[in-house]
Design an enzyme around this catalytic site. Structure first.
Site, PDB file in Angstrom:
ATOM      1  N   PHE A 181       0.764  -1.337  -0.272  1.00 15.96           N
ATOM      2  CA  PHE A 181      -0.027  -0.241   0.282  1.00 15.96           C
ATOM      3  C   PHE A 181       0.754   1.133  -0.474  1.00 15.96           C
ATOM      4  O   PHE A 181       2.170   1.295   0.667  1.00 15.96           O
ATOM      5  CB  PHE A 181      -0.783  -0.223   1.428  1.00 15.96           C
ATOM      6  N   CYS A 182       0.217   2.354  -0.241  1.00 21.97           N
ATOM      7  CA  CYS A 182       1.040   3.741  -0.420  1.00 21.97           C
ATOM      8  C   CYS A 182       0.278   4.580  -0.319  1.00 21.97           C
ATOM      9  O   CYS A 182      -1.466   4.488  -0.138  1.00 21.97           O
ATOM     10  CB  CYS A 182       1.646   3.920  -1.754  1.00 21.97           C
ATOM     11  N   THR A 183       0.297   6.201  -0.368  1.00 20.63           N
ATOM     12  CA  THR A 183      -0.801   7.496  -0.042  1.00 20.63           C
ATOM     13  C   THR A 183      -2.041   7.124  -0.502  1.00 20.63           C
ATOM     14  O   THR A 183      -2.526   7.153  -0.220  1.00 20.63           O
ATOM     15  CB  THR A 183       0.182   8.572  -0.397  1.00 20.63           C
ATOM     16  N   ILE A 210      -3.957   4.396   1.203  1.00 19.62           N
ATOM     17  CA  ILE A 210      -4.266   4.458   2.246  1.00 19.62           C
ATOM     18  C   ILE A 210      -5.518   6.249   2.668  1.00 19.62           C
ATOM     19  O   ILE A 210      -6.846   5.441   3.099  1.00 19.62           O
ATOM     20  CB  ILE A 210      -3.326   5.264   3.260  1.00 19.62           C
TER      21      ILE A 210
END
Length: 307
Positions: A181-183, A210
Protein backbone atom coordinates in the site's frame (compact mmCIF):
# COMPACT_ATOMS: atom_id res chain seq x y z
CA UNK A 1 -8.25 21.29 1.12
CA UNK A 2 -11.85 20.32 1.82
CA UNK A 3 -14.87 18.99 -0.03
CA UNK A 4 -17.17 21.93 0.74
CA UNK A 5 -19.32 22.16 -2.41
CA UNK A 6 -19.58 25.97 -2.43
CA UNK A 7 -15.84 26.66 -2.59
CA UNK A 8 -14.86 27.97 -6.04
CA UNK A 9 -11.53 26.22 -6.72
CA UNK A 10 -11.53 22.55 -7.67
CA UNK A 11 -8.38 20.53 -6.94
CA UNK A 12 -7.77 17.40 -8.98
CA UNK A 13 -5.17 14.79 -8.02
CA UNK A 14 -4.76 12.16 -10.73
CA UNK A 15 -2.56 9.43 -12.07
CA UNK A 16 -2.88 6.89 -14.82
CA UNK A 17 -0.45 4.22 -15.96
CA UNK A 18 -1.13 4.06 -19.68
CA UNK A 19 0.91 3.99 -22.89
CA UNK A 20 1.90 7.47 -24.06
CA UNK A 21 3.01 7.29 -27.69
CA UNK A 22 4.42 10.82 -28.05
CA UNK A 23 4.99 12.53 -24.71
CA UNK A 24 6.33 15.85 -26.12
CA UNK A 25 3.21 16.34 -28.27
CA UNK A 26 0.95 15.49 -25.32
CA UNK A 27 2.87 17.97 -23.16
CA UNK A 28 2.23 20.76 -25.65
CA UNK A 29 -1.48 19.89 -25.83
CA UNK A 30 -1.89 19.91 -22.07
CA UNK A 31 0.24 23.02 -21.54
CA UNK A 32 -1.78 24.98 -24.10
CA UNK A 33 -5.09 23.89 -22.60
CA UNK A 34 -4.04 24.56 -18.99
CA UNK A 35 -2.73 28.03 -19.85
CA UNK A 36 -5.93 28.90 -21.69
CA UNK A 37 -8.10 27.60 -18.82
CA UNK A 38 -6.14 29.23 -15.98
CA UNK A 39 -5.15 25.90 -14.45
CA UNK A 40 -2.19 25.81 -12.06
CA UNK A 41 -0.30 22.97 -10.43
CA UNK A 42 1.94 20.21 -11.77
CA UNK A 43 1.50 17.52 -14.41
CA UNK A 44 4.17 14.91 -15.11
CA UNK A 45 4.19 13.02 -18.41
CA UNK A 46 6.24 9.94 -19.27
CA UNK A 47 5.90 7.05 -21.67
CA UNK A 48 4.35 5.06 -18.80
CA UNK A 49 1.55 7.56 -18.10
CA UNK A 50 0.49 10.81 -16.44
CA UNK A 51 0.60 11.99 -12.82
CA UNK A 52 -0.14 15.29 -11.10
CA UNK A 53 -2.18 17.64 -8.96
CA UNK A 54 -3.78 20.73 -10.48
CA UNK A 55 -6.43 23.28 -9.58
CA UNK A 56 -8.85 25.54 -11.41
CA UNK A 57 -12.50 26.28 -12.05
CA UNK A 58 -14.89 23.36 -12.51
CA UNK A 59 -15.15 23.89 -16.27
CA UNK A 60 -11.37 24.10 -16.58
CA UNK A 61 -10.77 20.81 -14.75
CA UNK A 62 -13.51 19.13 -16.78
CA UNK A 63 -11.82 20.35 -19.98
CA UNK A 64 -8.46 18.93 -18.86
CA UNK A 65 -9.93 15.52 -18.02
CA UNK A 66 -11.75 15.45 -21.37
CA UNK A 67 -8.45 16.23 -23.14
CA UNK A 68 -6.68 13.42 -21.31
CA UNK A 69 -9.51 11.02 -22.10
CA UNK A 70 -9.30 11.99 -25.77
CA UNK A 71 -5.51 11.66 -25.96
CA UNK A 72 -5.00 8.48 -23.92
CA UNK A 73 -6.63 5.29 -22.70
CA UNK A 74 -7.67 6.98 -19.47
CA UNK A 75 -10.05 4.26 -18.30
CA UNK A 76 -7.73 3.13 -15.46
CA UNK A 77 -7.13 6.62 -14.12
CA UNK A 78 -7.30 7.22 -10.37
CA UNK A 79 -8.79 10.68 -9.78
CA UNK A 80 -9.55 12.45 -6.50
CA UNK A 81 -11.20 15.84 -6.06
CA UNK A 82 -11.23 18.43 -3.31
CA UNK A 83 -12.18 22.10 -3.10
CA UNK A 84 -10.50 25.25 -1.82
CA UNK A 85 -11.50 28.88 -1.33
CA UNK A 86 -8.41 30.20 -3.13
CA UNK A 87 -5.93 28.89 -5.71
CA UNK A 88 -3.41 26.71 -3.80
CA UNK A 89 -0.66 26.80 -6.46
CA UNK A 90 1.51 29.71 -7.60
CA UNK A 91 2.27 28.48 -11.11
CA UNK A 92 1.74 25.82 -13.77
CA UNK A 93 4.33 23.13 -14.53
CA UNK A 94 3.85 20.50 -17.25
CA UNK A 95 7.00 18.39 -17.36
CA UNK A 96 8.39 15.45 -19.29
CA UNK A 97 9.89 12.73 -17.09
CA UNK A 98 11.38 9.27 -17.54
CA UNK A 99 8.89 7.94 -14.97
CA UNK A 100 5.76 9.44 -13.43
CA UNK A 101 6.84 7.97 -10.10
CA UNK A 102 10.56 7.36 -9.91
CA UNK A 103 11.69 3.84 -9.05
CA UNK A 104 14.63 3.63 -11.44
CA UNK A 105 13.67 0.24 -12.92
CA UNK A 106 13.19 0.08 -16.68
CA UNK A 107 10.61 -1.90 -18.63
CA UNK A 108 8.08 -2.42 -15.84
CA UNK A 109 4.47 -2.73 -16.97
CA UNK A 110 2.13 -1.41 -14.25
CA UNK A 111 -0.76 -1.50 -16.75
CA UNK A 112 -0.76 -5.29 -17.15
CA UNK A 113 1.71 -6.42 -14.49
CA UNK A 114 0.48 -4.82 -11.27
CA UNK A 115 -0.85 -6.81 -8.35
CA UNK A 116 -4.51 -7.54 -7.69
CA UNK A 117 -6.52 -4.47 -6.66
CA UNK A 118 -8.41 -4.82 -3.38
CA UNK A 119 -11.19 -2.61 -2.06
CA UNK A 120 -10.81 -1.32 1.52
CA UNK A 121 -13.24 -4.02 2.76
CA UNK A 122 -11.28 -6.77 0.99
CA UNK A 123 -8.06 -5.27 2.36
CA UNK A 124 -9.16 -5.79 5.96
CA UNK A 125 -9.85 -9.46 5.28
CA UNK A 126 -6.38 -9.94 3.75
CA UNK A 127 -4.69 -8.21 6.67
CA UNK A 128 -6.45 -10.58 9.07
CA UNK A 129 -4.73 -13.56 7.40
CA UNK A 130 -1.59 -14.45 9.44
CA UNK A 131 0.15 -15.60 6.25
CA UNK A 132 0.01 -12.11 4.77
CA UNK A 133 3.07 -9.83 4.76
CA UNK A 134 1.90 -6.20 4.79
CA UNK A 135 4.43 -3.85 3.14
CA UNK A 136 4.36 -0.05 3.35
CA UNK A 137 5.92 1.27 0.12
CA UNK A 138 6.14 4.89 1.31
CA UNK A 139 9.23 6.69 2.59
CA UNK A 140 10.43 6.69 6.18
CA UNK A 141 9.28 10.23 7.03
CA UNK A 142 5.74 9.36 5.88
CA UNK A 143 5.60 6.10 7.82
CA UNK A 144 6.73 7.94 10.97
CA UNK A 145 3.26 9.52 11.24
CA UNK A 146 1.23 6.34 10.82
CA UNK A 147 0.80 2.99 9.08
CA UNK A 148 -1.30 -0.18 9.09
CA UNK A 149 -1.18 -2.58 12.01
CA UNK A 150 1.81 -4.96 11.70
CA UNK A 151 3.01 -3.41 8.42
CA UNK A 152 6.66 -3.85 7.44
CA UNK A 153 8.62 -0.59 7.21
CA UNK A 154 11.33 -0.88 4.49
CA UNK A 155 13.04 2.21 5.99
CA UNK A 156 13.55 3.81 2.57
CA UNK A 157 14.36 7.49 2.17
CA UNK A 158 13.20 7.45 -1.47
CA UNK A 159 11.18 5.11 -3.68
CA UNK A 160 14.39 4.35 -5.62
CA UNK A 161 15.59 2.33 -2.61
CA UNK A 162 12.63 -0.07 -2.68
CA UNK A 163 14.07 -2.53 -5.28
CA UNK A 164 17.22 -2.95 -3.17
CA UNK A 165 15.11 -3.65 -0.07
CA UNK A 166 13.04 -6.20 -2.00
CA UNK A 167 16.20 -7.96 -3.20
CA UNK A 168 17.59 -8.20 0.36
CA UNK A 169 14.39 -9.75 1.66
CA UNK A 170 13.52 -11.92 -1.34
CA UNK A 171 13.92 -15.28 0.41
CA UNK A 172 11.69 -14.43 3.37
CA UNK A 173 8.98 -13.06 1.07
CA UNK A 174 8.90 -16.07 -1.27
CA UNK A 175 5.62 -17.99 -1.20
CA UNK A 176 3.90 -15.44 1.04
CA UNK A 177 0.87 -13.26 0.33
CA UNK A 178 2.17 -9.73 -0.18
CA UNK A 179 -0.21 -6.86 0.64
CA UNK A 180 1.27 -3.54 -0.45
CA UNK A 181 0.00 0.00 0.00
CA UNK A 182 0.88 3.69 -0.36
CA UNK A 183 -0.81 7.08 -0.01
CA UNK A 184 -2.96 7.21 -3.15
CA UNK A 185 -2.14 4.03 -5.06
CA UNK A 186 0.52 5.09 -7.56
CA UNK A 187 3.65 3.82 -5.81
CA UNK A 188 2.20 0.47 -4.76
CA UNK A 189 0.85 -0.07 -8.26
CA UNK A 190 4.42 0.14 -9.55
CA UNK A 191 5.89 -1.72 -6.58
CA UNK A 192 3.51 -4.65 -7.04
CA UNK A 193 4.41 -4.81 -10.73
CA UNK A 194 8.06 -5.01 -9.68
CA UNK A 195 7.40 -7.82 -7.18
CA UNK A 196 5.45 -9.79 -9.78
CA UNK A 197 8.28 -9.29 -12.26
CA UNK A 198 10.56 -10.93 -9.68
CA UNK A 199 8.30 -13.99 -9.66
CA UNK A 200 6.16 -13.40 -6.56
CA UNK A 201 2.71 -14.76 -7.33
CA UNK A 202 0.24 -13.58 -4.66
CA UNK A 203 0.70 -9.82 -4.74
CA UNK A 204 -2.09 -7.41 -3.81
CA UNK A 205 -2.45 -3.69 -3.37
CA UNK A 206 -4.96 -1.34 -1.81
CA UNK A 207 -6.97 0.37 -4.55
CA UNK A 208 -6.98 4.12 -4.05
CA UNK A 209 -4.39 3.82 -1.33
CA UNK A 210 -4.59 4.90 2.30
CA UNK A 211 -6.68 7.94 1.39
CA UNK A 212 -9.48 5.81 -0.06
CA UNK A 213 -9.30 3.54 2.99
CA UNK A 214 -9.54 6.41 5.49
CA UNK A 215 -12.42 7.91 3.55
CA UNK A 216 -14.46 4.69 3.28
CA UNK A 217 -13.71 2.56 6.35
CA UNK A 218 -15.32 3.54 9.68
CA UNK A 219 -12.75 4.17 12.39
CA UNK A 220 -14.11 1.36 14.57
CA UNK A 221 -13.41 -1.14 11.74
CA UNK A 222 -10.07 0.33 10.74
CA UNK A 223 -6.66 -1.35 10.87
CA UNK A 224 -4.94 2.00 10.35
CA UNK A 225 -2.91 3.53 13.18
CA UNK A 226 -1.86 7.19 13.37
CA UNK A 227 -2.06 9.81 10.60
CA UNK A 228 -1.42 9.71 6.85
CA UNK A 229 1.10 12.18 5.43
CA UNK A 230 -0.19 14.06 2.39
CA UNK A 231 1.66 16.32 -0.04
CA UNK A 232 -0.33 19.51 0.48
CA UNK A 233 -0.98 22.16 3.12
CA UNK A 234 -2.93 19.73 5.32
CA UNK A 235 0.36 17.85 6.05
CA UNK A 236 -1.51 14.78 7.34
CA UNK A 237 -5.04 13.42 7.65
CA UNK A 238 -6.86 10.88 9.76
CA UNK A 239 -10.09 8.93 9.44
CA UNK A 240 -12.66 10.66 7.29
CA UNK A 241 -9.73 12.61 5.78
CA UNK A 242 -9.95 15.11 8.65
CA UNK A 243 -6.72 17.18 8.93
CA UNK A 244 -4.52 16.05 11.81
CA UNK A 245 -2.41 18.08 14.23
CA UNK A 246 0.80 17.38 12.27
CA UNK A 247 2.73 20.29 10.75
CA UNK A 248 5.83 20.63 8.57
CA UNK A 249 9.22 21.85 9.67
CA UNK A 250 9.78 24.72 7.21
CA UNK A 251 13.54 24.20 7.47
CA UNK A 252 13.75 20.53 6.44
CA UNK A 253 10.14 19.73 5.34
CA UNK A 254 9.88 16.81 7.78
CA UNK A 255 6.41 16.22 9.24
CA UNK A 256 6.17 16.90 12.97
CA UNK A 257 3.84 15.60 15.65
CA UNK A 258 2.68 17.83 18.52
CA UNK A 259 5.15 15.98 20.77
CA UNK A 260 8.06 16.81 18.45
CA UNK A 261 7.03 20.47 18.37
CA UNK A 262 7.26 20.49 22.18
CA UNK A 263 10.95 19.48 22.12
CA UNK A 264 13.67 22.09 22.74
CA UNK A 265 15.07 21.56 19.23
CA UNK A 266 11.92 22.95 17.67
CA UNK A 267 11.79 26.60 16.63
CA UNK A 268 9.00 27.48 14.23
CA UNK A 269 10.31 27.92 10.70
CA UNK A 270 13.91 27.41 11.86
CA UNK A 271 14.65 23.94 13.25
CA UNK A 272 13.21 20.68 14.57
CA UNK A 273 14.52 17.44 16.12
CA UNK A 274 15.14 16.01 12.63
CA UNK A 275 17.37 18.83 11.34
CA UNK A 276 18.85 20.52 14.42
CA UNK A 277 22.14 18.63 13.99
CA UNK A 278 22.39 18.83 10.19
CA UNK A 279 21.81 22.55 9.62
CA UNK A 280 24.35 25.28 10.42
CA UNK A 281 23.86 28.47 12.42
CA UNK A 282 24.10 30.37 9.14
CA UNK A 283 21.24 28.26 7.79
CA UNK A 284 19.15 28.97 10.86
CA UNK A 285 19.83 32.70 10.59
CA UNK A 286 18.41 32.63 7.05
CA UNK A 287 15.41 30.63 8.18
CA UNK A 288 14.70 33.11 11.00
CA UNK A 289 14.74 35.97 8.52
CA UNK A 290 12.36 34.06 6.24
CA UNK A 291 10.07 33.29 9.19
CA UNK A 292 9.96 36.97 10.14
CA UNK A 293 9.01 37.89 6.57
CA UNK A 294 6.26 35.27 6.56
CA UNK A 295 4.87 36.57 9.86
CA UNK A 296 4.91 40.16 8.59
CA UNK A 297 3.11 39.09 5.39
CA UNK A 298 0.50 37.19 7.39
CA UNK A 299 -0.18 40.19 9.64
CA UNK A 300 -0.62 42.30 6.52
CA UNK A 301 -3.07 39.78 5.06
CA UNK A 302 -0.71 38.56 2.34
CA UNK A 303 0.67 35.12 1.54
CA UNK A 304 4.47 34.99 1.55
CA UNK A 305 5.79 32.83 -1.30
CA UNK A 306 8.25 31.13 1.06
CA UNK A 307 5.32 29.71 3.01
Amino acid sequence: MTNEPDLPVRICALYCFTRVEDAPILRERLLKLCEAQGIRGTLLIAKEGVNGTVAGADDAIDALLAELDDALDFSRAEIKFAREATMPFHRLKVRLKKEIVTMGVEDLDPVHGAGTHLSPAEWNALLADPETVVIDTRNDYEIALGTFDKAVDPATATFREFPEWAARHDNELRGRKLAMFCTGGIRCEKATAYMKALGHEEVYHLKGGILAYLEEVPEKESRWQGDCFVFDERVAVGHGLAPSEATLCRACRHPLTPEERAEPAYEEGVSCPHCINVRTEADRARYRQRQRQMELAERAGRRHIGG
